[in-house]
Enzyme design. Structure first.
Site, short mmCIF file in Angstrom:
data_model
loop_
_atom_site.label_atom_id
_atom_site.label_comp_id
_atom_site.label_asym_id
_atom_site.label_seq_id
_atom_site.Cartn_x
_atom_site.Cartn_y
_atom_site.Cartn_z
N CYS A 1 0.87 -1.17 -0.18
CA CYS A 1 0.11 -0.02 -0.06
C CYS A 1 0.86 1.26 -0.16
O CYS A 1 1.49 1.85 -0.95
CB CYS A 1 -1.01 0.01 1.23
SG CYS A 1 -2.55 1.04 0.87
N HIS B 1 -3.61 -5.41 1.51
CA HIS B 1 -3.28 -5.71 2.78
C HIS B 1 -3.50 -7.05 3.25
O HIS B 1 -4.73 -7.66 2.74
CB HIS B 1 -3.98 -4.73 3.91
CG HIS B 1 -3.43 -3.41 3.60
ND1 HIS B 1 -2.41 -2.95 4.27
CD2 HIS B 1 -4.22 -2.41 3.27
CE1 HIS B 1 -2.20 -1.65 4.03
NE2 HIS B 1 -3.46 -1.14 3.52
#
Length: 474
Positions: free
Chosen positions: A331, A421
């Site tokens: 991310c 994630h």
């Protein structure tokens, strides 16, 4: 209408999330329909609710997602209506019922409270209508009398639904009886009337040696000690605890995975499957012996990238990447690995900054946040992997980088980046990543459900369960 039981703490990190998870599983095992609830969470550990793969989801605190799993119910943003995600020491992004509220985010902290409380009330009463029991988690301590007038998460919530409150103290820190007595003294009579029991949490040793302190405490307050819960070495994803736990571990003889500990690191609990091969690092010297490097997520990507440079870690990570050491960016970490980050909408203050240049990518921050549950097949392993996305950035790929999965996974030599994630929570990918690093697979964690069952069994054995379960009998 259901009943409510609430865990509050004498301090932050007293184990409230952990105990609430145990209560959710114990009560669900009794055949009750149980929902967790925390009015306001302050954490950058967040996740995304269903409905499913590549379908828009809603954002809520990771602790309540785990508690919903413990209760065996589908996560619902009513369980955490207000999520504050710190972006700086004096600024937090406000996520209201799963979506960023830009107006509330820009308002002064005290002015928000009156606007947030009606949403907290509606969510709480809605859960009370739909479930047999609502297990409520407090925040910090109800003894912070300077915050009573603006409270929307502790005793105001308990009073709203006349919840039975259990007050927990971390006895491992010391001073537990003073904490419990002092907290009781700070409560007003209407609040004391709801306080039904004390819990001594994280106890090491022989509980018989505590006498006569619990009896003395009951003489002072009229409140019994209803549990002495031992220190349980069974990890759960919590609000912000994983970094502190991992920091205490040292590298093994066979090397380790270095994870950059950004000032605004987010979703750090996803690296728990690395176990003892992980080490959080803040200086270049701590990279010595690293067999792999992870740049995790960040709530303030540009600011954390600046910290990465000023700390010297950026240069250290770049040297290791050029030496062939596997590097993974997740991310915000993915965005830092690119050539530049652009912020035309002022999401993080505006402007453009250069990235580390280890991936030929350009990220532009969008004013709208992407929140998805996602699955895809990893072409390097052939296995399906799943997780969730929470990001403002939209990333464009240059000719020097291979886009393994469109919008999800990139590779340039030994450097990889992803928006997913939880990638390393997929066993097949974890094994492959550690294989690239030449590191052994850590002793596997039991499944989350197995850990929740084990915790519930241990906590129940160390509570006066007849007393506690009687608080929610219908």
């Amino acid at each position: 209408m259901g009943k409510a039981i609430m865990i509050q703490g004498c301090t932050s990190n007293a184990g409230k999330s952990y105990l609430c998870s145990a209560l959710c599983r114990m009560l669900a095992n009794e055949g009750l329909k149980v929902a967790p609830f925390k009015a306001q969470n302050m954490s950058n550990n967040a996740g995304v609710t269903p409905p499913g793969s590549r379908t828009p989801g809603l954002e809520m605190g990771r602790a309540q997602l785990v508690q919903a799993r413990a209760a065996r119910v589908t996560p619902d943003v009513r369980m955490n209506p207000v999520l504050l995600k710190p972006e700086a020491d004096t600024r937090s992004q406000v996520v209201l019922l799963g979506r960023v509220d830009h107006k509330l985010t820009t308002m002064p902290w005290r002015e928000r409270k009156g606007l947030l409380w009606p949403h907290v009330q509606d969510a709480l009463h809605s859960l009370m209508d739909d479930f047999d029991v609502v297990v409520i988690e407090g925040a910090g301590s109800p003894a912070e009398v300077n915050l009573r007038a603006s409270d929307i998460v502790n005793m105001r919530v308990a009073r709203e639904v006349q919840a039975s409150v259990l007050l927990a103290a971390d006895i491992d820190r010391g001073g537990a009886f003073a904490h419990l007595l002092g907290t009781w003294h700070c409560l007003i009579p209407e609040e004391r009337a709801l306080l039904r029991g004390f819990i001594l949490n994280r106890f090491r040793g022989d509980a018989r040696l505590l006498a006569p302190a619990p009896e003395w405490l009951q003489e002072q307050t009229g409140v019994p000690t209803v549990g002495v819960v031992p220190w349980l070495n069974i990890p759960l994803p919590e609000e912000d605890g994983a970094a502190l736990e991992a920091e205490e571990r040292g590298p093994g003889e066979e090397g380790f995975v270095a994870i950059a500990r950004f000032p605004r690191v987010s979703n750090l609990d996803e690296f728990a499957p690395l176990g003892d091969v992980a080490r959080w690092v803040s200086t270049p010297a701590e990279l010595a012996g690293a067999r792999a490097v992870i740049l995790p997520g960040s709530k303030s990507t540009a600011a954390d990238l600046a910290w990465l440079r000023s700390s010297g870690l950026a240069a250290g990570v770049t040297r290791l990447a050029h030496a062939g050491v596997p590097v993974l960016g997740v991310c915000g970490g993915l965005q830092m690995l690119g050539t530049r980050l652009s912020d035309p909408h002022g999401v993080e203050g505006g402007g453009e900054v250069p990235g580390l240049g280890l991936l030929d990518l350009h990220t532009e921050f969008s004013s709208e946040k992407t929140t998805l549950q996602t699955t895809f097949t990893d072409p390097e392993t052939g296995y399906a992997v799943g997780g969730y996305e929470i990001h403002h950035g939209q990333t464009l790929t240059g000719p020097g980088t291979e886009e393994l999965v469109p919008g999800q996974l990139w590779r340039q030599g030994n450097v990889r980046g992803t928006y997913l994630h939880g990638l390393l929570e997929n066993p097949a990918y974890l094994e492959r990543f550690l294989g690239w690093a030449g590191l052994p697979i850590p002793a596997g964690l039991d499944s989350l459900d197995a850990r929740l069952d084990a915790i519930a069994t241990q906590v129940k054995a160390n509570l006066d369960w007849d007393f506690v379960s009687g608080l929610v009998e219908r």
